[in-house]
Scaffold this motif. Structure first.
Motif, PDB file in Angstrom:
ATOM      1  N   ASP A   7       1.193  -1.602   0.147  1.00  0.00           N
ATOM      2  CA  ASP A   7       0.142   0.250   0.170  1.00  0.00           C
ATOM      3  C   ASP A   7       0.931   1.062  -0.036  1.00  0.00           C
ATOM      4  OD1 ASP A   7      -2.178   2.266   0.673  1.00  0.00           O
ATOM      5  OD2 ASP A   7      -2.982   0.683   1.488  1.00  0.00           O
ATOM      6  N   SER A   8       0.810   2.377  -0.966  1.00  0.00           N
ATOM      7  CA  SER A   8       1.424   3.260  -0.698  1.00  0.00           C
ATOM      8  C   SER A   8       0.907   4.305  -1.743  1.00  0.00           C
ATOM      9  CB  SER A   8       3.008   3.022  -1.844  1.00  0.00           C
ATOM     10  OG  SER A   8       2.187   2.565  -3.893  1.00  0.00           O
ATOM     11  N   SER A   9      -1.094   4.303  -0.989  1.00  0.00           N
ATOM     12  CA  SER A   9      -1.584   5.467  -1.467  1.00  0.00           C
ATOM     13  C   SER A   9      -1.449   6.459  -1.433  1.00  0.00           C
ATOM     14  CB  SER A   9      -2.876   4.498  -1.712  1.00  0.00           C
ATOM     15  OG  SER A   9      -3.433   4.204  -0.219  1.00  0.00           O
ATOM     16  N   GLY A  10      -0.835   6.164   0.144  1.00  0.00           N
ATOM     17  CA  GLY A  10      -0.755   7.807   0.962  1.00  0.00           C
ATOM     18  C   GLY A  10       0.739   7.980   1.245  1.00  0.00           C
ATOM     19  N   ILE A  11       0.723   8.860   2.769  1.00  0.00           N
ATOM     20  CA  ILE A  11       1.910   9.684   2.899  1.00  0.00           C
ATOM     21  C   ILE A  11       2.561   8.069   3.071  1.00  0.00           C
ATOM     22  CG2 ILE A  11       3.408  10.726   4.884  1.00  0.00           C
ATOM     23  CD1 ILE A  11       0.984  12.802   4.441  1.00  0.00           C
ATOM     24  N   VAL A  12       1.574   6.992   3.964  1.00  0.00           N
ATOM     25  CA  VAL A  12       1.994   5.134   4.752  1.00  0.00           C
ATOM     26  C   VAL A  12       2.836   4.882   3.171  1.00  0.00           C
ATOM     27  CG1 VAL A  12       1.158   3.350   5.646  1.00  0.00           C
ATOM     28  CG2 VAL A  12       0.626   6.175   6.744  1.00  0.00           C
ATOM     29  N   ALA A  13       3.984   3.843   3.434  1.00  0.00           N
ATOM     30  CA  ALA A  13       4.317   2.835   3.057  1.00  0.00           C
ATOM     31  C   ALA A  13       3.834   1.871   3.749  1.00  0.00           C
ATOM     32  CB  ALA A  13       5.545   3.218   2.281  1.00  0.00           C
ATOM     33  N   SER A  14       3.367   0.582   3.243  1.00  0.00           N
ATOM     34  CA  SER A  14       3.622  -0.203   3.621  1.00  0.00           C
ATOM     35  C   SER A  14       3.852  -1.376   2.689  1.00  0.00           C
ATOM     36  CB  SER A  14       2.162  -0.603   5.143  1.00  0.00           C
ATOM     37  OG  SER A  14       1.819  -1.483   5.508  1.00  0.00           O
ATOM     38  N   ALA A  15       3.922  -2.843   3.918  1.00  0.00           N
ATOM     39  CA  ALA A  15       4.289  -4.290   2.955  1.00  0.00           C
ATOM     40  C   ALA A  15       4.039  -5.235   4.179  1.00  0.00           C
ATOM     41  CB  ALA A  15       5.543  -4.260   2.100  1.00  0.00           C
ATOM     42  N   ALA A  16       3.413  -6.700   3.722  1.00  0.00           N
ATOM     43  CA  ALA A  16       3.009  -7.322   4.539  1.00  0.00           C
ATOM     44  C   ALA A  16       2.505  -8.789   3.413  1.00  0.00           C
ATOM     45  CB  ALA A  16       1.839  -7.102   4.956  1.00  0.00           C
ATOM     46  N   VAL A  17       3.215  -9.844   4.693  1.00  0.00           N
ATOM     47  CA  VAL A  17       2.482 -11.046   4.096  1.00  0.00           C
ATOM     48  C   VAL A  17       1.728 -11.853   4.580  1.00  0.00           C
ATOM     49  CG1 VAL A  17       3.644 -13.527   3.137  1.00  0.00           C
ATOM     50  CG2 VAL A  17       4.776 -11.062   3.008  1.00  0.00           C
ATOM     51  N   ALA A  18       0.789 -12.368   4.918  1.00  0.00           N
ATOM     52  CA  ALA A  18       0.191 -12.707   5.138  1.00  0.00           C
ATOM     53  C   ALA A  18      -0.469 -14.441   4.722  1.00  0.00           C
ATOM     54  CB  ALA A  18      -1.542 -12.097   5.256  1.00  0.00           C
ATOM     55  N   GLN A  19      -0.775 -15.474   5.590  1.00  0.00           N
ATOM     56  CA  GLN A  19      -0.498 -16.585   5.325  1.00  0.00           C
ATOM     57  C   GLN A  19      -1.428 -17.073   5.894  1.00  0.00           C
ATOM     58  OE1 GLN A  19       2.987 -19.601   5.047  1.00  0.00           O
ATOM     59  NE2 GLN A  19       1.969 -21.266   4.512  1.00  0.00           N
ATOM     60  N   ASP A  20      -2.819 -17.834   4.935  1.00  0.00           N
ATOM     61  CA  ASP A  20      -3.766 -18.213   6.013  1.00  0.00           C
ATOM     62  C   ASP A  20      -4.901 -17.242   6.497  1.00  0.00           C
ATOM     63  OD1 ASP A  20      -3.693 -20.190   4.284  1.00  0.00           O
ATOM     64  OD2 ASP A  20      -2.541 -21.107   5.789  1.00  0.00           O
ATOM     65  N   ASP A  21      -4.602 -17.821   8.250  1.00  0.00           N
ATOM     66  CA  ASP A  21      -5.003 -16.868   9.510  1.00  0.00           C
ATOM     67  C   ASP A  21      -3.714 -16.099  10.479  1.00  0.00           C
ATOM     68  OD1 ASP A  21      -7.652 -17.881   8.596  1.00  0.00           O
ATOM     69  OD2 ASP A  21      -6.992 -18.881  10.469  1.00  0.00           O
ATOM     70  N   ASN A  22      -2.843 -16.002   8.940  1.00  0.00           N
ATOM     71  CA  ASN A  22      -1.529 -15.512  10.291  1.00  0.00           C
ATOM     72  C   ASN A  22      -0.923 -14.167   8.817  1.00  0.00           C
ATOM     73  OD1 ASN A  22      -1.734 -17.118  12.798  1.00  0.00           O
ATOM     74  ND2 ASN A  22      -0.851 -18.864  10.917  1.00  0.00           N
ATOM     75  N   LEU A  23      -0.724 -13.134  10.176  1.00  0.00           N
ATOM     76  CA  LEU A  23      -0.442 -12.402   9.383  1.00  0.00           C
ATOM     77  C   LEU A  23       1.896 -12.745   9.482  1.00  0.00           C
ATOM     78  CD1 LEU A  23       0.011  -9.084   7.789  1.00  0.00           C
ATOM     79  CD2 LEU A  23      -0.108  -8.399  10.305  1.00  0.00           C
ATOM     80  N   LEU A  24       2.516 -12.940   8.895  1.00  0.00           N
ATOM     81  CA  LEU A  24       4.058 -13.224   9.447  1.00  0.00           C
ATOM     82  C   LEU A  24       4.626 -12.012   8.756  1.00  0.00           C
ATOM     83  CD1 LEU A  24       3.755 -16.018   6.028  1.00  0.00           C
ATOM     84  CD2 LEU A  24       3.099 -16.210   8.839  1.00  0.00           C
ATOM     85  N   GLY A  25       3.565 -11.408   8.566  1.00  0.00           N
ATOM     86  CA  GLY A  25       5.014  -9.584   9.070  1.00  0.00           C
ATOM     87  C   GLY A  25       4.537  -8.532   8.053  1.00  0.00           C
ATOM     88  N   GLU A  26       5.072  -7.415   8.638  1.00  0.00           N
ATOM     89  CA  GLU A  26       4.025  -6.703   7.762  1.00  0.00           C
ATOM     90  C   GLU A  26       5.360  -4.683   8.676  1.00  0.00           C
ATOM     91  OE1 GLU A  26       0.469  -3.933   7.855  1.00  0.00           O
ATOM     92  OE2 GLU A  26       1.307  -4.918   9.973  1.00  0.00           O
ATOM     93  N   TYR A  27       5.875  -4.116   7.653  1.00  0.00           N
ATOM     94  CA  TYR A  27       6.753  -3.425   7.592  1.00  0.00           C
ATOM     95  C   TYR A  27       6.153  -2.105   7.031  1.00  0.00           C
ATOM     96  CZ  TYR A  27      11.364  -1.099   7.066  1.00  0.00           C
ATOM     97  OH  TYR A  27      12.215   0.108   7.195  1.00  0.00           O
ATOM     98  N   THR A  28       5.698  -0.802   7.494  1.00  0.00           N
ATOM     99  CA  THR A  28       5.405   0.009   7.242  1.00  0.00           C
ATOM    100  C   THR A  28       5.777   1.575   8.003  1.00  0.00           C
ATOM    101  OG1 THR A  28       2.655  -0.410   7.577  1.00  0.00           O
ATOM    102  CG2 THR A  28       2.757   1.719   8.659  1.00  0.00           C
ATOM    103  N   ILE A  29       5.907   2.283   7.435  1.00  0.00           N
ATOM    104  CA  ILE A  29       6.248   3.519   7.193  1.00  0.00           C
ATOM    105  C   ILE A  29       5.498   4.959   7.462  1.00  0.00           C
ATOM    106  CG2 ILE A  29       8.485   5.202   7.264  1.00  0.00           C
ATOM    107  CD1 ILE A  29       8.918   3.082   8.255  1.00  0.00           C
ATOM    108  N   ASN A  30       5.276   5.912   7.833  1.00  0.00           N
ATOM    109  CA  ASN A  30       4.240   6.450   8.582  1.00  0.00           C
ATOM    110  C   ASN A  30       5.361   7.953   8.467  1.00  0.00           C
ATOM    111  OD1 ASN A  30       2.586   8.581   8.283  1.00  0.00           O
ATOM    112  ND2 ASN A  30       1.767   7.981   9.903  1.00  0.00           N
ATOM    113  N   HIS A  31       5.820   8.265   6.939  1.00  0.00           N
ATOM    114  CA  HIS A  31       7.112   9.263   6.974  1.00  0.00           C
ATOM    115  C   HIS A  31       7.460  10.310   5.602  1.00  0.00           C
ATOM    116  CE1 HIS A  31      10.616  11.650   9.124  1.00  0.00           C
ATOM    117  NE2 HIS A  31      11.162  10.907   8.105  1.00  0.00           N
ATOM    118  N   LYS A  32       7.577  11.503   5.725  1.00  0.00           N
ATOM    119  CA  LYS A  32       7.631  11.855   4.500  1.00  0.00           C
ATOM    120  C   LYS A  32       8.825  12.040   3.572  1.00  0.00           C
ATOM    121  CE  LYS A  32       4.523  15.580   5.575  1.00  0.00           C
ATOM    122  NZ  LYS A  32       4.644  17.367   6.015  1.00  0.00           N
TER     123      LYS A  32
END
Length: 235
Positions: A7-32
């Motif tokens: 998701d790079s639709s706004g100021i926030v940039a975010s990347a994640a991997v989910a498998q079935d019912d688990n969020l395995l990892g997420e990297y989110t930055i809310n910075h200009k």
């Protein structure tokens, strides 16, 4: 099922991997910082930390708009490039829907607000039956006053979230006639984790596309397009 989401639709940039019912990892930055600088390194870091073979993912989900025109193009290009290289389908998640899904399971209506400038917000209205999201008002670009008027007519309590809240708060406090709250800081911005989990519902429903088919959903013209149209009409 394993989904890589961005998701790079706004100021926030975010990347994640989910498998079935688990969020395995997420990297989110809310910075200009520009997403052209941050998004690919973020994806690379998540993949590295998870020791993930990208060929094992089932699909790539992307917040497809509305939002920042530049941010959407960067996300679109990244998703398309990876989809083509990995021969994986893309799942196009409406940005406002993905933002609303941060509050999946909420007992009140959910109203995302993204600052669209020009006295407008990108917004929508959603309710949840358990974790199943129901769209009451589909994502749109309107004034905050118009959206509050619609919420007042529906007459249900609502939670607002998104970067448009800080701009819209004075109007909300003055005109909103139903009980309302604002989402807490850890849930009030775009998150690729929410995009990934919502994308699983799309995947199960077969709502996918090829990388070549994917296009961002801007909802309205860019400033350059508006100026060109105004110049043409002025002649």
């Amino acid at each position: 099922m394993k989904i890589l989401a961005i998701d790079s639709s706004g100021i926030v940039a975010s990347a994640a991997v989910a498998q079935d019912d688990n969020l395995l990892g997420e990297y989110t930055i809310n910075h200009k910082k520009t997403h052209s600088q941050t998004l690919l390194p973020m994806i690379d870091e998540v993949v590295r930390m998870l020791e993930l073979d990208l060929h094992t993912i089932d699909a790539i989900a992307v917040a497809a708009g509305p939002g920042s025109f530049t941010g959407l193009r960067i996300g679109c290009a990244t998703a398309k490039g990876m989809g083509l290289a990995l021969e994986k389908p893309l799942i196009q998640i409406p940005t406002v829907d993905g933002l609303a899904y941060n509050l999946a399971g909420s007992g009140v209506s959910v109203c995302p607000l993204m600052d669209a400038r020009r006295s407008q917000v990108y917004t929508g209205l959603y309710t949840f039956q358990g974790y199943q999201m129901q769209t009451v008002i589909a994502q749109c670009a309107v004034s905050i006053e118009e959206m509050i008027e619609k919420i007042n007519k529906i007459g249900q309590a609502v939670t607002f979230l998104g970067d448009g809240v800080c701009v819209a708060a004075p109007s909300i406090k003055e005109h909103c006639q139903v009980p309302y709250t604002f989402a807490p800081a850890h849930l009030n911005r775009q998150r690729a984790g929410a995009v990934a989990v919502l994308a699983m519902e799309y995947y199960r429903a077969g709502k996918m596309q090829t990388a070549a088919e994917h296009r961002p959903e801007y909802l309205r013209m860019s400033q350059a397009e508006r100026e060109r149209l105004e110049a043409q009409n002025g002649k």
